[in-house]
Design a protein around this motif. Structure first.
Motif, PDB file in Angstrom:
ATOM      1  N   HIS A  12       0.822  -1.213   0.000  1.00 26.37           N
ATOM      2  CA  HIS A  12       0.000   0.000   0.000  1.00 26.37           C
ATOM      3  C   HIS A  12       0.857   1.263   0.000  1.00 26.37           C
ATOM      4  CE1 HIS A  12      -3.822  -2.115   0.644  1.00 26.37           C
ATOM      5  NE2 HIS A  12      -3.103  -2.966   1.356  1.00 26.37           N
ATOM      6  N   HIS A  13       1.927   1.271  -0.730  1.00 24.59           N
ATOM      7  CA  HIS A  13       2.807   2.429  -0.793  1.00 24.59           C
ATOM      8  C   HIS A  13       2.111   3.579  -1.492  1.00 24.59           C
ATOM      9  CE1 HIS A  13       6.372   4.883  -1.491  1.00 24.59           C
ATOM     10  NE2 HIS A  13       6.987   4.137  -0.589  1.00 24.59           N
ATOM     11  N   PRO A  14       2.263   4.794  -1.005  1.00 29.31           N
ATOM     12  CA  PRO A  14       1.505   5.929  -1.563  1.00 29.31           C
ATOM     13  C   PRO A  14       2.014   6.463  -2.893  1.00 29.31           C
ATOM     14  CG  PRO A  14       2.940   6.687   0.199  1.00 29.31           C
ATOM     15  CD  PRO A  14       3.025   5.174   0.200  1.00 29.31           C
ATOM     16  N   TYR A  15       3.223   6.106  -3.328  1.00 34.94           N
ATOM     17  CA  TYR A  15       3.763   6.706  -4.548  1.00 34.94           C
ATOM     18  C   TYR A  15       2.990   6.241  -5.778  1.00 34.94           C
ATOM     19  CZ  TYR A  15       6.677   7.916  -8.488  1.00 34.94           C
ATOM     20  OH  TYR A  15       7.114   8.421  -9.686  1.00 34.94           O
ATOM     21  N   ARG A  16       2.653   7.175  -6.634  1.00 31.63           N
ATOM     22  CA  ARG A  16       2.055   6.899  -7.934  1.00 31.63           C
ATOM     23  C   ARG A  16       2.754   7.765  -8.978  1.00 31.63           C
ATOM     24  NH1 ARG A  16       0.487   3.509  -5.253  1.00 31.63           N
ATOM     25  NH2 ARG A  16      -1.617   2.650  -4.962  1.00 31.63           N
ATOM     26  N   ALA A  17       2.840   7.275 -10.197  1.00 27.66           N
ATOM     27  CA  ALA A  17       3.441   8.070 -11.272  1.00 27.66           C
ATOM     28  C   ALA A  17       2.643   9.351 -11.473  1.00 27.66           C
ATOM     29  CB  ALA A  17       3.465   7.266 -12.566  1.00 27.66           C
ATOM     30  N   PRO A  18       3.298  10.470 -11.684  1.00 21.50           N
ATOM     31  CA  PRO A  18       2.583  11.747 -11.816  1.00 21.50           C
ATOM     32  C   PRO A  18       1.757  11.804 -13.086  1.00 21.50           C
ATOM     33  CG  PRO A  18       4.901  12.009 -12.361  1.00 21.50           C
ATOM     34  CD  PRO A  18       4.750  10.619 -11.811  1.00 21.50           C
ATOM     35  N   GLU A  19       0.651  12.538 -13.027  1.00 23.37           N
ATOM     36  CA  GLU A  19      -0.164  12.785 -14.215  1.00 23.37           C
ATOM     37  C   GLU A  19       0.678  13.531 -15.241  1.00 23.37           C
ATOM     38  OE1 GLU A  19      -3.214  11.959 -15.105  1.00 23.37           O
ATOM     39  OE2 GLU A  19      -3.615  10.809 -13.265  1.00 23.37           O
ATOM     40  N   GLY A  20       0.462  13.200 -16.510  1.00 22.54           N
ATOM     41  CA  GLY A  20       1.172  13.886 -17.574  1.00 22.54           C
ATOM     42  C   GLY A  20       2.472  13.228 -17.986  1.00 22.54           C
ATOM     43  N   TRP A  21       2.860  12.166 -17.291  1.00 26.69           N
ATOM     44  CA  TRP A  21       4.067  11.446 -17.698  1.00 26.69           C
ATOM     45  C   TRP A  21       3.855  10.854 -19.090  1.00 26.69           C
ATOM     46  CZ3 TRP A  21       8.973  10.109 -17.559  1.00 26.69           C
ATOM     47  CH2 TRP A  21       9.369   8.892 -18.103  1.00 26.69           C
ATOM     48  N   ASP A  22       4.837  11.018 -19.963  1.00 23.45           N
ATOM     49  CA  ASP A  22       4.720  10.478 -21.313  1.00 23.45           C
ATOM     50  C   ASP A  22       6.119  10.159 -21.824  1.00 23.45           C
ATOM     51  OD1 ASP A  22       3.500   9.588 -23.574  1.00 23.45           O
ATOM     52  OD2 ASP A  22       2.986  11.565 -24.372  1.00 23.45           O
ATOM     53  N   ALA A  23       6.203   9.170 -22.717  1.00 24.98           N
ATOM     54  CA  ALA A  23       7.468   8.769 -23.314  1.00 24.98           C
ATOM     55  C   ALA A  23       7.167   8.042 -24.611  1.00 24.98           C
ATOM     56  CB  ALA A  23       8.262   7.872 -22.356  1.00 24.98           C
ATOM     57  N   VAL A  24       8.197   7.788 -25.393  1.00 24.67           N
ATOM     58  CA  VAL A  24       7.991   7.081 -26.660  1.00 24.67           C
ATOM     59  C   VAL A  24       7.492   5.659 -26.429  1.00 24.67           C
ATOM     60  CG1 VAL A  24       9.113   6.210 -28.741  1.00 24.67           C
ATOM     61  CG2 VAL A  24       9.640   8.520 -27.897  1.00 24.67           C
ATOM     62  N   PRO A  25       8.141   4.860 -25.559  1.00 22.88           N
ATOM     63  CA  PRO A  25       7.612   3.511 -25.329  1.00 22.88           C
ATOM     64  C   PRO A  25       6.286   3.569 -24.578  1.00 22.88           C
ATOM     65  CG  PRO A  25       9.890   3.701 -24.565  1.00 22.88           C
ATOM     66  CD  PRO A  25       9.391   5.088 -24.825  1.00 22.88           C
ATOM     67  N   VAL A  26       5.392   2.641 -24.911  1.00 23.89           N
ATOM     68  CA  VAL A  26       4.121   2.534 -24.200  1.00 23.89           C
ATOM     69  C   VAL A  26       4.384   1.893 -22.837  1.00 23.89           C
ATOM     70  CG1 VAL A  26       1.830   1.489 -24.220  1.00 23.89           C
ATOM     71  CG2 VAL A  26       2.850   2.331 -26.351  1.00 23.89           C
ATOM     72  N   PRO A  27       3.921   2.479 -21.744  1.00 24.46           N
ATOM     73  CA  PRO A  27       4.123   1.860 -20.434  1.00 24.46           C
ATOM     74  C   PRO A  27       3.488   0.476 -20.366  1.00 24.46           C
ATOM     75  CG  PRO A  27       3.365   4.130 -20.207  1.00 24.46           C
ATOM     76  CD  PRO A  27       3.233   3.773 -21.647  1.00 24.46           C
ATOM     77  N   VAL A  28       4.125  -0.420 -19.648  1.00 27.50           N
ATOM     78  CA  VAL A  28       3.630  -1.783 -19.519  1.00 27.50           C
ATOM     79  C   VAL A  28       2.758  -1.864 -18.272  1.00 27.50           C
ATOM     80  CG1 VAL A  28       4.235  -4.211 -19.321  1.00 27.50           C
ATOM     81  CG2 VAL A  28       5.674  -2.670 -20.655  1.00 27.50           C
ATOM     82  N   ALA A  29       1.455  -1.988 -18.480  1.00 24.25           N
ATOM     83  CA  ALA A  29       0.506  -2.100 -17.375  1.00 24.25           C
ATOM     84  C   ALA A  29       0.141  -3.565 -17.199  1.00 24.25           C
ATOM     85  CB  ALA A  29      -0.733  -1.267 -17.655  1.00 24.25           C
ATOM     86  N   LYS A  30       0.619  -4.169 -16.122  1.00 24.39           N
ATOM     87  CA  LYS A  30       0.333  -5.572 -15.838  1.00 24.39           C
ATOM     88  C   LYS A  30      -0.768  -5.652 -14.779  1.00 24.39           C
ATOM     89  CE  LYS A  30       5.171  -6.922 -16.446  1.00 24.39           C
ATOM     90  NZ  LYS A  30       6.311  -7.612 -15.800  1.00 24.39           N
ATOM     91  N   ALA A  31      -1.678  -6.586 -14.929  1.00 23.03           N
ATOM     92  CA  ALA A  31      -2.719  -6.735 -13.917  1.00 23.03           C
ATOM     93  C   ALA A  31      -3.468  -8.037 -14.105  1.00 23.03           C
ATOM     94  CB  ALA A  31      -3.701  -5.566 -13.982  1.00 23.03           C
ATOM     95  N   SER A  32      -3.797  -8.657 -12.999  1.00 16.71           N
ATOM     96  CA  SER A  32      -4.909  -9.602 -12.974  1.00 16.71           C
ATOM     97  C   SER A  32      -6.075  -8.854 -12.323  1.00 16.71           C
ATOM     98  CB  SER A  32      -4.545 -10.868 -12.213  1.00 16.71           C
ATOM     99  OG  SER A  32      -4.077 -10.567 -10.905  1.00 16.71           O
ATOM    100  N   THR A  33      -5.883  -8.403 -11.079  1.00 15.11           N
ATOM    101  CA  THR A  33      -6.882  -7.569 -10.408  1.00 15.11           C
ATOM    102  C   THR A  33      -6.800  -6.126 -10.905  1.00 15.11           C
ATOM    103  OG1 THR A  33      -6.820  -8.911  -8.405  1.00 15.11           O
ATOM    104  CG2 THR A  33      -7.653  -6.676  -8.190  1.00 15.11           C
TER     105      THR A  33
END
Length: 395
Positions: A12-33
């Motif tokens: 339950h760590h509070p850090y989250r990537a800031p809004e507006g972050w962007d880059a050439v590679p598409v971020p890898v979003a992994k999830a089951s839940t």
């Protein structure tokens, strides 16, 4: 809140990537839940629109990004991702066909589609016929699905796409095109050229993303694209209940390969045509199959849908005087060609085929052993020199 234990803090760590972050590679979003904001968000109906998320099996922003880009490539409106090219073949048949229906399949179809048609579908009361890919098939009242493969597996005949799709459209028969060879680049599966034939496109266009979109010989994946929302919903219903999920790291690799695909396709096309033409003139060879080669079966059909691009495959039939064992020795003597299935990767491949058990209709050649070549990204002169030295093994 009281101080939490390290095990709790790590989750339950509070850090989250800031809004507006962007880059050439598409971020890898992994999830089951997939987490919901609150119970109201949990209970809210979620459309299958590629913009909302319910569970990782159905997609994350990473896989939805790939699906959207592939839909653009194929000139489609909707795209479903599946874990292999075989799954992309299986999904339309399972989603569309019901007991009493008939499916038509070209006689030169991919072997696993043939096996599905002959061995699995009859168990569910689905009948089938194999048709000559160079002719428009005869449609019956119970014909519900027609498969097309351009170009055909192994022998690479190019089908009469315009004639077959027009006939099926006139009768309201669903068509599914295996566009792995064309990769969305050689022609538009939904609107085949020339433009004087509007509306003759396929209803479903699938690809084995394992091939050109990946390009690295390291990913298994497939896509199923449509323009019609009702047909897409039907496919999507089957897709969800079959549990077709993807590893997002694999999705990342295909996304990384997409921008270079046109460059790789053009480079492999050029060298393949050079080698196919050269092999056609060799004394050891009876026939070469390549859609862009005049005289190859279906060459005129390839011209009719644009005739601009071709893939990295050609097949050579060695003269009957050379036994299958001699042809195997030739393949073994190749130094720059790997022996293995698939294609469109960086390494060239060569595989000899026994065609005697894979067709219902007569083969497009008389006698001799066929070798399919998949041209990689090596220098063309080096590949020609390698084939030349290996041909001595035939003697």
């Amino acid at each position: 809140m009281a101080k939490q234990a390290p095990s709790t803090q790590l989750i339950h760590h509070p850090y989250r990537a800031p809004e507006g972050w962007d880059a050439v590679p598409v971020p890898v979003a992994k999830a089951s839940t997939v987490l919901f904001k609150d119970t109201a968000d949990l209970h809210k109906p979620r459309p299958r629109d590629g913009l909302s998320y319910r569970y990782g099996l159905h997609g994350t922003p990473t896989s939805y990004t790939l699906a959207a880009r592939l839909a653009t490539l194929e000139h489609a409106e909707h795209c479903l991702l599946v874990p292999s090219g075989l799954a992309a073949v299986t999904l339309p048949s399972l989603a569309i066909l019901r007991p009493g229906d008939e499916v038509l399949v070209p006689d030169n179809v991919y072997g696993q589609n043939r096996y599905l048609t002959e061995s699995w579908l009859p168990q569910w009361g689905v009948t089938h016929r194999f048709y000559d890919p160079l002719k428009v098939p005869d449609l019956r009242a119970n014909t519900k699905l027609v498969w097309l493969e351009a170009a055909g597996s192994i022998t690479l005949e190019f089908p009469d796409l315009l004639g077959t799709l027009a006939a099926c459209r006139a009768r309201g028969v669903v068509t599914a095109l295996d566009n792995t060879w064309g990769a969305g680049l050689a022609f538009n599966g939904f609107e085949p050229a020339p433009k004087t034939h509007p509306g003759l496109g396929a209803d479903i266009v699938m690809q084995a993303l394992t091939k050109y979109p990946s390009g690295g010989a390291d990913v298994l994946m497939g896509s199923v694209c449509t323009r019609d929302r009702k047909l897409h919903d039907r496919l999507n219903h089957a897709h969800e209940h079959l549990g077709y999920g993807l590893g997002q790291n694999d999705v990342e690799l295909v996304l990384r390969g997409l921008p270079t695909m046109p460059l790789r396709y053009a480079a492999q096309d050029r060298v393949t045509r050079e080698l196919a033409s050269w092999m056609a003139g060799r004394a050891e060879v009876a026939q070469v199959f390549h859609p862009a080669l005049p005289g190859s079966p279906g060459h005129e059909n390839w011209l009719a849908v644009g005739g601009a691009a071709a893939a990295c495959l050609f097949s050579a039939v060695f003269k009957p005087e050379f036994s299958p064992a001699q042809v195997d020795a030739f393949v073994d003597a190749l130094q720059l060609f790997g022996i293995g299935y698939s294609w469109a990767g960086p390494m060239s491949l060569a595989v000899p085929y026994d065609m005697s058990r894979s067709r219902n209709l007569p083969l497009p050649f008389n006698g001799g052993t066929l070798v399919r070549f998949a041209i990689g990204l090596e220098d063309g002169n080096d590949l020609k020199a390698d084939i030349t030295q290996a041909l001595s093994a035939l003697r």
